[in-house]
Write a protein that holds these residues in place. Structure first.
Motif, PDB file in Angstrom:
ATOM      1  N   SER A 105       0.812  -1.218   0.000  1.00  0.00           N
ATOM      2  CA  SER A 105       0.000   0.000   0.000  1.00  0.00           C
ATOM      3  C   SER A 105       0.849   1.275   0.000  1.00  0.00           C
ATOM      4  O   SER A 105       0.320   2.355  -0.216  1.00  0.00           O
ATOM      5  CB  SER A 105      -0.933   0.000   1.209  1.00  0.00           C
ATOM      6  N   ILE A 106       2.158   1.150   0.232  1.00  0.00           N
ATOM      7  CA  ILE A 106       3.037   2.317   0.194  1.00  0.00           C
ATOM      8  C   ILE A 106       4.050   2.142  -0.936  1.00  0.00           C
ATOM      9  O   ILE A 106       4.345   1.033  -1.357  1.00  0.00           O
ATOM     10  CB  ILE A 106       3.775   2.525   1.540  1.00  0.00           C
ATOM     11  N   ASP A 107       4.567   3.259  -1.426  1.00  0.00           N
ATOM     12  CA  ASP A 107       5.582   3.177  -2.477  1.00  0.00           C
ATOM     13  C   ASP A 107       6.957   3.054  -1.840  1.00  0.00           C
ATOM     14  O   ASP A 107       7.297   3.779  -0.900  1.00  0.00           O
ATOM     15  CB  ASP A 107       5.524   4.398  -3.389  1.00  0.00           C
ATOM     16  N   TYR A 108       7.721   2.133  -2.372  1.00  0.00           N
ATOM     17  CA  TYR A 108       9.061   1.862  -1.885  1.00  0.00           C
ATOM     18  C   TYR A 108       9.903   1.383  -3.054  1.00  0.00           C
ATOM     19  O   TYR A 108       9.384   1.023  -4.114  1.00  0.00           O
ATOM     20  CB  TYR A 108       9.036   0.803  -0.777  1.00  0.00           C
ATOM     21  N   MET A 109      11.206   1.392  -2.853  1.00  0.00           N
ATOM     22  CA  MET A 109      12.109   0.930  -3.894  1.00  0.00           C
ATOM     23  C   MET A 109      13.277   0.190  -3.260  1.00  0.00           C
ATOM     24  O   MET A 109      13.792   0.594  -2.213  1.00  0.00           O
ATOM     25  CB  MET A 109      12.643   2.124  -4.693  1.00  0.00           C
ATOM     26  N   LYS A 110      13.674  -0.887  -3.894  1.00  0.00           N
ATOM     27  CA  LYS A 110      14.833  -1.643  -3.432  1.00  0.00           C
ATOM     28  C   LYS A 110      16.080  -0.834  -3.772  1.00  0.00           C
ATOM     29  O   LYS A 110      16.256  -0.399  -4.912  1.00  0.00           O
ATOM     30  CB  LYS A 110      14.878  -3.006  -4.111  1.00  0.00           C
ATOM     31  N   VAL A 111      16.941  -0.583  -2.770  1.00  0.00           N
ATOM     32  CA  VAL A 111      18.150   0.220  -2.946  1.00  0.00           C
ATOM     33  C   VAL A 111      19.349  -0.516  -2.350  1.00  0.00           C
ATOM     34  O   VAL A 111      19.196  -1.373  -1.487  1.00  0.00           O
ATOM     35  CB  VAL A 111      18.011   1.616  -2.291  1.00  0.00           C
ATOM     36  N   LYS A 112      20.519  -0.162  -2.816  1.00  0.00           N
ATOM     37  CA  LYS A 112      21.759  -0.691  -2.251  1.00  0.00           C
ATOM     38  C   LYS A 112      22.282   0.297  -1.217  1.00  0.00           C
ATOM     39  O   LYS A 112      22.226   1.506  -1.425  1.00  0.00           O
ATOM     40  CB  LYS A 112      22.807  -0.884  -3.342  1.00  0.00           C
ATOM     41  N   ILE A 113      22.787  -0.239  -0.125  1.00  0.00           N
ATOM     42  CA  ILE A 113      23.362   0.615   0.910  1.00  0.00           C
ATOM     43  C   ILE A 113      24.852   0.762   0.625  1.00  0.00           C
ATOM     44  O   ILE A 113      25.594  -0.212   0.615  1.00  0.00           O
ATOM     45  CB  ILE A 113      23.117   0.024   2.312  1.00  0.00           C
ATOM     46  N   ASP A 114      25.281   1.998   0.377  1.00  0.00           N
ATOM     47  CA  ASP A 114      26.683   2.283   0.083  1.00  0.00           C
ATOM     48  C   ASP A 114      27.510   2.493   1.344  1.00  0.00           C
ATOM     49  O   ASP A 114      28.657   2.085   1.416  1.00  0.00           O
ATOM     50  CB  ASP A 114      26.813   3.535  -0.798  1.00  0.00           C
ATOM     51  N   ASN A 115      26.901   3.156   2.337  1.00  0.00           N
ATOM     52  CA  ASN A 115      27.665   3.535   3.519  1.00  0.00           C
ATOM     53  C   ASN A 115      26.710   3.792   4.676  1.00  0.00           C
ATOM     54  O   ASN A 115      25.568   4.195   4.470  1.00  0.00           O
ATOM     55  CB  ASN A 115      28.480   4.798   3.208  1.00  0.00           C
ATOM     56  N   ILE A 116      27.210   3.580   5.875  1.00  0.00           N
ATOM     57  CA  ILE A 116      26.464   3.886   7.093  1.00  0.00           C
ATOM     58  C   ILE A 116      27.259   4.932   7.867  1.00  0.00           C
ATOM     59  O   ILE A 116      28.455   4.757   8.101  1.00  0.00           O
ATOM     60  CB  ILE A 116      26.269   2.631   7.981  1.00  0.00           C
ATOM     61  N   LYS A 117      26.595   6.009   8.234  1.00  0.00           N
ATOM     62  CA  LYS A 117      27.236   7.062   9.027  1.00  0.00           C
ATOM     63  C   LYS A 117      26.670   7.005  10.435  1.00  0.00           C
ATOM     64  O   LYS A 117      25.489   7.269  10.651  1.00  0.00           O
ATOM     65  CB  LYS A 117      27.008   8.428   8.400  1.00  0.00           C
ATOM     66  N   ALA A 118      27.532   6.660  11.371  1.00  0.00           N
ATOM     67  CA  ALA A 118      27.119   6.577  12.775  1.00  0.00           C
ATOM     68  C   ALA A 118      27.202   7.971  13.380  1.00  0.00           C
ATOM     69  O   ALA A 118      27.662   8.913  12.762  1.00  0.00           O
ATOM     70  CB  ALA A 118      28.013   5.601  13.518  1.00  0.00           C
ATOM     71  N   GLY A 119      26.766   8.083  14.603  1.00  0.00           N
ATOM     72  CA  GLY A 119      26.843   9.361  15.301  1.00  0.00           C
ATOM     73  C   GLY A 119      25.529   9.686  15.963  1.00  0.00           C
ATOM     74  O   GLY A 119      24.694   8.815  16.204  1.00  0.00           O
ATOM     75  N   GLU A 120      25.350  10.971  16.252  1.00  0.00           N
ATOM     76  CA  GLU A 120      24.148  11.423  16.932  1.00  0.00           C
ATOM     77  C   GLU A 120      22.892  11.178  16.085  1.00  0.00           C
ATOM     78  O   GLU A 120      21.856  10.767  16.596  1.00  0.00           O
ATOM     79  CB  GLU A 120      24.272  12.921  17.243  1.00  0.00           C
ATOM     80  N   ASP A 121      22.975  11.472  14.793  1.00  0.00           N
ATOM     81  CA  ASP A 121      21.883  11.224  13.854  1.00  0.00           C
ATOM     82  C   ASP A 121      22.361  10.224  12.800  1.00  0.00           C
ATOM     83  O   ASP A 121      22.824  10.616  11.729  1.00  0.00           O
ATOM     84  CB  ASP A 121      21.451  12.521  13.157  1.00  0.00           C
ATOM     85  N   PRO A 122      22.260   8.911  13.075  1.00  0.00           N
ATOM     86  CA  PRO A 122      22.775   7.925  12.117  1.00  0.00           C
ATOM     87  C   PRO A 122      22.019   7.982  10.785  1.00  0.00           C
ATOM     88  O   PRO A 122      20.814   8.223  10.757  1.00  0.00           O
ATOM     89  CB  PRO A 122      22.573   6.586  12.825  1.00  0.00           C
ATOM     90  N   LYS A 123      22.784   7.769   9.704  1.00  0.00           N
ATOM     91  CA  LYS A 123      22.204   7.836   8.371  1.00  0.00           C
ATOM     92  C   LYS A 123      22.794   6.741   7.500  1.00  0.00           C
ATOM     93  O   LYS A 123      23.921   6.311   7.701  1.00  0.00           O
ATOM     94  CB  LYS A 123      22.513   9.188   7.723  1.00  0.00           C
ATOM     95  N   ALA A 124      22.018   6.333   6.514  1.00  0.00           N
ATOM     96  CA  ALA A 124      22.499   5.403   5.499  1.00  0.00           C
ATOM     97  C   ALA A 124      22.585   6.172   4.180  1.00  0.00           C
ATOM     98  O   ALA A 124      21.697   6.958   3.854  1.00  0.00           O
ATOM     99  CB  ALA A 124      21.546   4.231   5.356  1.00  0.00           C
ATOM    100  N   ILE A 125      23.664   5.944   3.448  1.00  0.00           N
ATOM    101  CA  ILE A 125      23.813   6.496   2.106  1.00  0.00           C
ATOM    102  C   ILE A 125      23.438   5.372   1.149  1.00  0.00           C
ATOM    103  O   ILE A 125      24.042   4.296   1.187  1.00  0.00           O
ATOM    104  CB  ILE A 125      25.260   6.962   1.830  1.00  0.00           C
ATOM    105  N   VAL A 126      22.425   5.610   0.303  1.00  0.00           N
ATOM    106  CA  VAL A 126      21.933   4.570  -0.590  1.00  0.00           C
ATOM    107  C   VAL A 126      22.217   4.931  -2.046  1.00  0.00           C
ATOM    108  O   VAL A 126      22.380   6.096  -2.388  1.00  0.00           O
ATOM    109  CB  VAL A 126      20.422   4.322  -0.387  1.00  0.00           C
ATOM    110  N   ALA A 127      22.260   3.906  -2.888  1.00  0.00           N
ATOM    111  CA  ALA A 127      22.437   4.079  -4.326  1.00  0.00           C
ATOM    112  C   ALA A 127      21.150   3.648  -5.015  1.00  0.00           C
ATOM    113  O   ALA A 127      20.636   2.559  -4.768  1.00  0.00           O
ATOM    114  CB  ALA A 127      23.607   3.245  -4.817  1.00  0.00           C
TER     115      ALA A 127
END
Length: 188
Positions: A105-127
Motif C-alpha cells: 500500500s506504500i511506495d518503496y524501492m529496493k536500494v543498495k546501501i553504500d555507507n552507514i554514518k554513525a553518530g548522533e543522527d545515524p544515516k544510510a547512504i543509498v544508491a
C-alpha cells in the motif's frame, strides 16, 4: 528415429526459452513504466562516456541520505527497501529504510546501501538502481552540454522522472524545468 523425437522438441523448447526470458524482462520494465507511480528525483551533475555502451548521462541524486535508528544494526546489510515520500516541493525522498519488503500500500524501492554514518543522527547512504540516462548518439553531445549548463544555473531544476511499482523503479525521462531534456535539445 527415436533420437529425433527427443531432439526436435528439446530444440523447440530451447528456442522458446531463449525468447521467453528477454521478453519477460522487457514486459516487466514496460509494465512498470506504464502503470507505476511517477516520482521526481532531483539530480546532481556528473557525465562520463562509456565507449562500450554508447553515450549516456550519469545521474547523481540529492535524495540518497536516509535516517536510520541504529547504525550498528545496519552495518552488515547491503540492500534494503527505501520508503518514498514527496517533500514540500514535490520531489521524492527516502524517509526510512526497512530490511524486509514493506506492505504494497506504500511506495518503496529496493536500494543498495553504500555507507552507514554513525553518530548522533545515524544515516544510510543509498544508491538508486538507475544511474544512467542513455541518449541517441546524434543527440548525446547536445544533451550533455545542455545538462551541464542547467546544472550550473541556480534558476534551473533538473530531475529524473521515475516510475515505481512493487519495489522496482524504471527511469522514464530526464527533465529540465518540467520538460524532457530531449525536447530542449530539439528547440535549442
Amino acid at each position: 528415429m527415436n533420437k529425433m523425437k527427443i531432439i526436435v522438441p528439446a530444440f523447440i523448447i530451447m528456442v522458446l526459452l531463449q525468447w521467453y526470458f528477454p521478453l519477460k524482462a522487457v514486459w516487466q520494465s514496460e509494465h512498470i513504466l506504464a502503470t507505476g507511480n511517477e516520482y521526481k528525483f532531483r539530480t546532481m551533475p556528473v557525465d562520463p562516456k562509456d565507449p562500450f555502451r554508447g553515450k549516456y548521462v550519469t545521474l547523481n541524486y540529492e535524495a540518497t541520505t536516509v535516517p536510520i535508528d541504529e547504525a550498528d544494526a545496519w552495518q552488515t546489510i547491503s540492500e534494503a527497501y527505501g520508503i518514498i515520500q514527496l517533500d514540500t516541493e514535490g520531489y521524492a525522498r527516502f524517509v526510512a529504510l526497512q530490511k524486509t519488503q514493506p506492505a504494497s500500500s506504500i511506495d518503496y524501492m529496493k536500494v543498495k546501501i553504500d555507507n552507514i554514518k554513525a553518530g548522533e543522527d545515524p544515516k544510510a547512504i543509498v544508491a538508486l538502481p538507475f544511474k544512467r540516462f542513455y541518449v541517441e548518439e546524434s543527440k548525446a553531445k547536445a544533451v550533455e552540454d545542455l545538462y551541464r549548463k542547467h546544472q550550473r544555473d541556480p534558476n534551473s531544476v533538473t530531475y529524473a522522472l521515475v516510475a515505481v511499482k512493487g519495489g522496482e523503479g524504471q527511469l522514464k525521462d530526464l527533465q529540465v524545468n518540467g520538460t524532457s531534456i530531449l525536447e530542449h535539445v530539439q528547440v535549442e
